[in-house]
Design a protein around this motif. Structure first.
Motif, PDB file in Angstrom:
ATOM      1  N   GLU A 184       2.111   1.778  -3.512  1.00 37.99           N
ATOM      2  CA  GLU A 184       1.150   2.359  -4.330  1.00 37.99           C
ATOM      3  C   GLU A 184       0.741   3.832  -4.213  1.00 37.99           C
ATOM      4  N   GLN A 185       0.943   4.246  -2.928  1.00 31.83           N
ATOM      5  CA  GLN A 185       0.691   5.478  -2.419  1.00 31.83           C
ATOM      6  C   GLN A 185       1.718   6.217  -3.261  1.00 31.83           C
ATOM      7  N   TYR A 186       3.155   6.028  -2.949  1.00 33.49           N
ATOM      8  CA  TYR A 186       3.999   6.902  -3.586  1.00 33.49           C
ATOM      9  C   TYR A 186       4.453   6.547  -5.004  1.00 33.49           C
ATOM     10  N   GLN A 214       0.770  -1.330   0.085  1.00 31.75           N
ATOM     11  CA  GLN A 214      -0.007  -0.182  -0.032  1.00 31.75           C
ATOM     12  C   GLN A 214       0.853   1.265   0.109  1.00 31.75           C
TER      13      GLN A 214
END
Length: 182
Positions: A26-28, A23
Motif C-alpha cells: 500500500e505504501q508503494y 502495508q
C-alpha cells in the motif's frame, strides 16, 4: 537507464518474501506482484508451497493480484507450486527477458508502475523488472539448509558484481523491515 540503474532494486528486504507486508504494498501503491518461484517462494527442489507461504499469499491476495513467473522449464513443478497457491503462472520466462513479465502484467490489467517484481536474483528478476519499468523488490533466497552453501555464492557474486558496477545495496528505497514486522 544505465545498466547500473537496471541492477538497482527499488526495495531490498532483509529476509525472505514473507517479510513483504500488505502495508508495504500500500505504501508503494502496488496493486499487483509478479513473483519469482525458485528460491524466492520455495527452495529449488521443493515441489509445493509451505503452509507459511500459503498464509502469506492469502494475506497479500487481499491487497494485490499475483502471478508466478519462473525461468524454470518444468511445467509440472512450477504448475504444481502455482496450483498449491491457487495462482496463475508462466514458466520458461528466460528472465531478464521482459516478454512473460509483460504477459503477466497485461493479465492483471494494471499499469506496469503498479506492479512489483519480487525475486532473489539481481541479474534475472531485478534486471527484468527494471527493464520493464516495474517496482523491483529483492528478497533473501529461501534455500534448503543443505543447499545454502551451493546457492548463496551465486547471489553473493551478483551482489558483488553489481556493487563493482556502481549499484548500491541497500537500495534506492529505505529498507522497511525495521518498520514492519510480519
Amino acid at each position: 537507464m544505465s545498466w547500473v540503474a537496471h541492477l538497482q532494486p527499488d526495495l531490498v528486504l532483509e529476509g525472505s518474501i514473507l517479510s513483504l507486508t500488505p502495508q508495504m504494498l500500500e505504501q508503494y501503491n502496488l496493486k499487483g506482484l509478479v513473483l519469482d518461484v525458485d528460491e524466492t517462494l520455495v527452495p529449488m527442489k521443493v515441489q509445493q508451497a509451505s503452509d507459511e507461504l500459503r498464509l502469506w499469499v492469502d494475506e497479500i491476495r487481499q491487497v494485490a493480484q499475483m502471478w508466478l513467473v519462473s525461468n524454470n522449464l518444468s511445467e509440472t513443478r512450477i504448475g504444481g507450486i502455482a496450483r498449491s497457491l491457487n495462482l496463475p503462472y508462466l514458466h520458461g520466462a528466460s528472465k531478464p527477458s521482459r516478454r512473460k513479465l509483460r504477459q503477466a502484467v497485461a493479465q492483471m490489467n494494471l499499469g506496469v508502475e503498479q506492479v512489483g517484481m519480487v525475486g532473489d536474483r539481481l541479474f534475472t528478476d531485478v534486471l527484468a523488472g527494471n527493464r520493464l519499468g516495474m517496482f523491483t523488490i529483492l528478497v533473501d533466497p529461501i534455500v534448503d539448509s543443505g543447499q545454502a552453501v551451493q546457492s548463496y555464492p551465486v547471489r553473493n557474486l551478483e551482489v558483488w558484481l553489481s556493487q563493482i558496477l556502481g549499484a548500491t545495496l541497500p537500495a534506492k528505497q529505505q529498507n522497511l523491515k525495521q518498520h514492519y514486522k510480519p
